[in-house]
Design a protein around this motif. Structure first.
Motif, short mmCIF file in Angstrom:
data_model
loop_
_atom_site.label_atom_id
_atom_site.label_comp_id
_atom_site.label_asym_id
_atom_site.label_seq_id
_atom_site.Cartn_x
_atom_site.Cartn_y
_atom_site.Cartn_z
N LYS A 148 -36.10 9.67 -8.27
CA LYS A 148 -37.11 10.00 -7.05
C LYS A 148 -37.65 9.13 -6.36
O LYS A 148 -37.89 9.45 -5.00
CB LYS A 148 -38.16 10.97 -8.02
CG LYS A 148 -37.79 12.20 -8.77
CD LYS A 148 -38.85 12.97 -9.13
CE LYS A 148 -38.46 14.41 -10.11
NZ LYS A 148 -39.53 15.10 -10.44
N THR A 149 -37.90 8.01 -7.01
CA THR A 149 -38.37 7.08 -6.03
C THR A 149 -37.47 6.41 -4.91
O THR A 149 -37.87 6.67 -3.93
CB THR A 149 -38.97 5.79 -6.83
OG1 THR A 149 -39.74 6.12 -7.84
CG2 THR A 149 -39.32 4.51 -6.06
N LYS A 152 -37.16 9.07 -2.44
CA LYS A 152 -38.39 9.12 -1.27
C LYS A 152 -38.25 7.75 -0.27
O LYS A 152 -38.46 7.92 0.73
CB LYS A 152 -39.82 8.82 -2.12
CG LYS A 152 -40.25 10.18 -2.60
CD LYS A 152 -41.60 9.85 -3.77
CE LYS A 152 -41.81 10.98 -4.29
NZ LYS A 152 -42.98 10.74 -4.98
#
Length: 225
Positions: A148-149, A152
């Motif tokens: 997820k990081t 982003k």
């Protein structure tokens, strides 16, 4: 139906027009085709039964995680993503032959536009078959949702590239240019920044995407030979 049509033609033809050997050959061909259809139906039924055995267990696990089904919202949960990875890892397609998977896809898409598309493009069908049979391709690809990081970070990079593309056009494009020139140069700029974006995405998620991409590239090269 096909057998009755063949029999009708033979019975209504002139004597000697339909030889006994020809009739036997045609009947054998019809029976062979019928046998293949029956075997395909058996294989599909087998896959469906295997899938249904797993559905209650999967549904139960999803409910324990607080979700009713696999949706865009539920896939934000890392536990659901891991469950999906486990499903793909144990996919029955990985244990099936190419011909069985191909027959399964065609049988499932029978009568639809997808069937016509796949029959007209057999190399695309072969690519899909290999993706389904590969133990890593889909399983690895879905794994990128766990990063997820990095996703982003990529979203920020993508937004930045879109802004740069717009600024480039505003700074370097002359308003006096003809519409055709603006359109052509605009397409070149868009393709350039899109290529940069896709290359960045692939490099960031190389481990997750490379198994599936390698299969797609292999079939794309075969298509252009």
């Amino acid at each position: 139906m096909r057998f009755l049509l063949i029999l009708f033609i033979c019975l209504t033809s002139l004597p000697g027009l339909c030889q006994e050997d020809d009739v036997d050959a045609i009947v054998n061909e019809v029976e062979s085709e019928r046998g293949k259809q029956v075997q395909t139906a058996v294989n599909i039924d087998k896959i469906n039964k295997e899938a249904m055995k797993r559905v209650p267990n999967i549904s139960e696990k999803l409910k324990k995680l607080g979700h009713e089904s696999f949706t865009a919202a539920s896939m934000m949960d890392e536990r659901v993503i891991q469950l999906a990875k486990d499903m793909l890892k144990d996919s029955p397609f990985t244990k099936m032959s190419e011909s069985k998977v191909k027959n399964f896809i065609l049988e499932r898409s029978r009568g639809s536009l997808l069937e016509h598309f796949l029959l007209e493009r057999p190399k695309v069908l072969n690519c899909i078959v290999e993706l389904l049979r590969d133990e890593k391709a889909l399983n690895s690809a879905i794994g990128l949702l766990l990063r997820k990081t990095d996703l982003k970070i990529y979203a920020g990079i993508w937004l930045g590239l879109m802004i740069l593309s717009w600024l480039f056009k505003q700074i370097f494009f002359n308003k006096k240019w003809s519409r055709s020139k603006v359109f052509m140069l605009g397409m070149i700029v868009n393709l350039t920044f899109t290529s940069i974006s896709l290359t960045t995405f692939y490099n960031m998620f190389h481990d997750e995407l490379s198994p599936g991409v390698s299969i797609i590239i292999k079939h794309w090269r075969k298509r252009n030979l």
